[in-house]
Design an enzyme around this catalytic site. Structure first.
Site, short mmCIF file in Angstrom:
data_model
loop_
_atom_site.label_atom_id
_atom_site.label_comp_id
_atom_site.label_asym_id
_atom_site.label_seq_id
_atom_site.Cartn_x
_atom_site.Cartn_y
_atom_site.Cartn_z
N LYS A 13 10.17 -6.13 -3.64
CA LYS A 13 11.39 -6.73 -3.83
C LYS A 13 11.25 -8.39 -3.46
O LYS A 13 11.65 -9.01 -3.98
CB LYS A 13 12.30 -6.18 -3.08
CG LYS A 13 12.73 -4.62 -3.65
CD LYS A 13 13.75 -4.26 -2.72
CE LYS A 13 14.04 -3.83 -1.28
NZ LYS A 13 12.52 -3.13 -0.91
N ARG A 88 22.55 -1.16 -0.60
CA ARG A 88 21.66 0.00 -0.21
C ARG A 88 22.19 1.29 -0.02
O ARG A 88 21.55 2.14 0.20
CB ARG A 88 20.71 -0.60 0.84
CG ARG A 88 19.33 -0.51 0.71
CD ARG A 88 18.76 -0.93 2.01
NE ARG A 88 18.20 -2.37 2.01
CZ ARG A 88 16.96 -2.57 2.13
NH1 ARG A 88 16.04 -1.63 2.83
NH2 ARG A 88 16.28 -3.59 2.08
N ARG A 127 0.49 -5.00 5.00
CA ARG A 127 1.21 -6.10 5.51
C ARG A 127 1.35 -5.80 7.05
O ARG A 127 1.34 -6.70 7.86
CB ARG A 127 2.65 -5.78 4.92
CG ARG A 127 3.55 -7.19 5.31
CD ARG A 127 4.86 -6.91 4.54
NE ARG A 127 5.61 -5.73 5.09
CZ ARG A 127 7.00 -5.39 4.34
NH1 ARG A 127 7.23 -6.23 3.59
NH2 ARG A 127 7.57 -4.28 4.93
N ARG A 133 4.94 -6.63 11.45
CA ARG A 133 6.64 -6.14 11.16
C ARG A 133 6.76 -4.98 11.88
O ARG A 133 6.18 -3.93 12.19
CB ARG A 133 7.04 -5.84 9.89
CG ARG A 133 8.45 -6.91 9.72
CD ARG A 133 8.69 -6.87 8.15
NE ARG A 133 9.41 -5.88 7.91
CZ ARG A 133 10.10 -5.55 6.62
NH1 ARG A 133 9.91 -6.55 5.80
NH2 ARG A 133 10.66 -4.47 6.43
N ARG A 144 11.69 5.40 6.48
CA ARG A 144 12.26 4.30 5.82
C ARG A 144 12.26 5.06 4.15
O ARG A 144 13.25 4.65 3.37
CB ARG A 144 11.59 3.09 5.76
CG ARG A 144 11.99 2.10 7.00
CD ARG A 144 10.88 1.14 7.54
NE ARG A 144 11.02 -0.01 6.33
CZ ARG A 144 10.05 -0.63 5.97
NH1 ARG A 144 8.91 -0.81 7.05
NH2 ARG A 144 10.01 -1.71 5.04
P1 AP5 Z 1 7.48 -6.88 -0.28
O1 AP5 Z 1 7.51 -8.00 -1.44
O2 AP5 Z 1 7.36 -7.27 1.14
O3 AP5 Z 1 8.12 -5.55 -0.57
P2 AP5 Z 1 9.74 -5.35 -0.27
O4 AP5 Z 1 9.94 -4.35 -1.47
O5 AP5 Z 1 10.45 -6.35 0.14
O6 AP5 Z 1 9.34 -4.30 1.08
P3 AP5 Z 1 10.12 -4.38 2.37
O7 AP5 Z 1 9.37 -3.80 3.34
O8 AP5 Z 1 10.64 -5.57 2.75
O9 AP5 Z 1 11.51 -3.56 2.10
P4 AP5 Z 1 12.37 -2.99 2.88
O10 AP5 Z 1 13.41 -2.74 2.08
O11 AP5 Z 1 12.18 -1.84 3.56
O12 AP5 Z 1 12.66 -3.94 3.99
P5 AP5 Z 1 14.15 -5.22 4.36
O13 AP5 Z 1 13.54 -5.94 4.79
O14 AP5 Z 1 14.79 -4.99 2.92
O15 AP5 Z 1 5.86 -6.18 -0.42
C1 AP5 Z 1 5.24 -5.45 0.56
C2 AP5 Z 1 3.82 -5.85 0.67
O16 AP5 Z 1 3.17 -5.47 -0.48
C3 AP5 Z 1 3.65 -7.26 0.94
O17 AP5 Z 1 2.52 -7.23 2.09
C4 AP5 Z 1 2.98 -7.80 -0.22
O18 AP5 Z 1 2.12 -8.87 -0.22
C5 AP5 Z 1 2.31 -6.56 -0.91
N1 AP5 Z 1 2.48 -6.71 -2.38
C6 AP5 Z 1 3.94 -7.11 -3.39
N2 AP5 Z 1 3.50 -6.67 -4.64
C7 AP5 Z 1 2.20 -6.27 -4.52
C8 AP5 Z 1 1.53 -5.92 -5.95
N3 AP5 Z 1 1.97 -5.81 -7.08
N4 AP5 Z 1 0.29 -5.63 -5.55
C9 AP5 Z 1 -0.31 -5.44 -4.42
N5 AP5 Z 1 0.42 -5.55 -3.20
C10 AP5 Z 1 1.93 -6.20 -3.66
O19 AP5 Z 1 14.98 -4.27 5.32
C11 AP5 Z 1 14.35 -4.00 6.34
C12 AP5 Z 1 15.49 -3.21 7.22
O20 AP5 Z 1 16.82 -4.16 7.33
C13 AP5 Z 1 15.92 -2.11 6.63
O21 AP5 Z 1 15.23 -0.86 7.06
C14 AP5 Z 1 17.54 -1.78 7.30
O22 AP5 Z 1 17.23 -1.40 8.84
C15 AP5 Z 1 17.70 -3.29 7.31
N6 AP5 Z 1 18.47 -3.60 6.21
C16 AP5 Z 1 18.10 -4.37 5.01
N7 AP5 Z 1 19.13 -4.50 4.31
C17 AP5 Z 1 20.13 -3.62 4.62
C18 AP5 Z 1 21.41 -3.02 3.79
N8 AP5 Z 1 21.69 -3.47 2.56
N9 AP5 Z 1 22.01 -2.20 4.70
C19 AP5 Z 1 21.68 -1.71 5.67
N10 AP5 Z 1 20.43 -2.08 6.41
C20 AP5 Z 1 19.79 -2.96 5.80
MG MG Z 2 11.41 -7.15 1.69
#
Ligand code: AP5
Ligand code: MG
Length: 209
Positions: A13, A88, A127, A133, A144
């Site tokens: 994402k 979410r 990552r 992280r 998660r």
């Molecule tokens: P990346 O692009 O970082 O993927 P992502 O989908 O953004 O993954 P996240 O781990 O950031 O998602 P998340 O939803 O758990 O975390 P968030 O920060 O939103 O890619 C991942 C890895 O793969 C990278 O190393 C990248 O380089 C690699 N990659 C990408 N594309 C690739 C490809 N095609 N091929 C190979 N490698 C690839 O949320 C964190 C926390 O915040 C949550 O757990 C929660 O506690 C809180 N939070 C966030 N939003 C909310 C909400 N709306 N409500 C409540 N709590 C929330």
């Molecule tokens: Mg992310």
């Protein structure tokens, strides 16, 4: 253009949202990044959110709903936004819907990133090595993923019923996935936005990518 991304942790994402935002000159709003900034700054909000994030749980709905609103309003006046990881939960989606409809600015498209669990675990392990992280430990990643299945996946049906869901195949090279998404969004801009089409018709346009 007002777009939101739904996908499990590691689905890409953040990677894709950054590219889409640059391409269409949209504001990327990533609640996870904003929360990590609050944690790093040691604010009260950050200190409270941290316990949920480190466990891999979602931060309470009222906190993230409040954090999103002003940013969405501002981005909307600046050409649109891409929401990376919000809503979410169904309560977040309902709150966003009621609030946006009252202002006449509903979401245009919800992109669901489809990807298998094995690929996700491999990406996040990579990552974890690079960025360290705090929620990328293997047990926390598994939690998660479970939180995503239980609390977030129901949004796919929710947005499908509203006629704005597009499935995106999120497996493959980063560039190839970007191309799939851009093709979808360009289709949408050319057909739906230009024609002022009613929301349900959009669902039959770009289909799955
Ligand atoms: P990346 O692009 O970082 O993927 P992502 O989908 O953004 O993954 P996240 O781990 O950031 O998602 P998340 O939803 O758990 O975390 P968030 O920060 O939103 O890619 C991942 C890895 O793969 C990278 O190393 C990248 O380089 C690699 N990659 C990408 N594309 C690739 C490809 N095609 N091929 C190979 N490698 C690839 O949320 C964190 C926390 O915040 C949550 O757990 C929660 O506690 C809180 N939070 C966030 N939003 C909310 C909400 N709306 N409500 C409540 N709590 C929330
Ligand atoms: Mg992310």
């Amino acid at each position: 253009m007002r777009v939101l991304l739904i996908g499990p942790p590691g689905a890409g994402k953040g990677t894709q949202a950054t590219r889409i935002a640059a391409h269409f000159d949209l504001t990327r709003i990533a609640i996870g990044d904003l929360l990590r900034e609050e944690v790093a700054a040691g604010t009260e909000l950050g200190n409270n959110a941290r316990q949920y994030m480190d466990r891999g749980d979602l931060v309470p709905d009222d906190v993230v709903i409040a954090m999103t609103r002003d940013r969405v309003v501002k981005a909307n006046t600046e050409g649109g936004y891409i929401l990376d990881g919000y809503p979410r939960t169904l309560p977040q989606a309902e709150a966003a819907y009621r609030w946006a409809m009252a202002r006449g600015v509903p979401f245009d498209l919800a992109l669901h990133f489809e990807i298998g669990e094995g690929e996700l675990l491999a990406r996040l392990a990579g990552r974890a090595r690079e960025e360290g992280r705090s929620d990328d430990a293997e047990e926390t990643i598994r939690h998660r993923l479970e939180v995503f299945r239980v609390q977030t996946l129901p949004l796919v049906d929710y947005y499908r019923r509203r006629g704005i869901l597009v499935e995106i195949n999120a497996v493959g090279l980063v560039d190839a996935i970007t191309e799939r998404i851009l093709a979808t969004l360009h289709w949408y801009k050319a057909n739906a936005l230009a024609a002022g089409a009613d929301r349900p018709e959009w669902a039959f346009g770009p289909a799955s990518r």
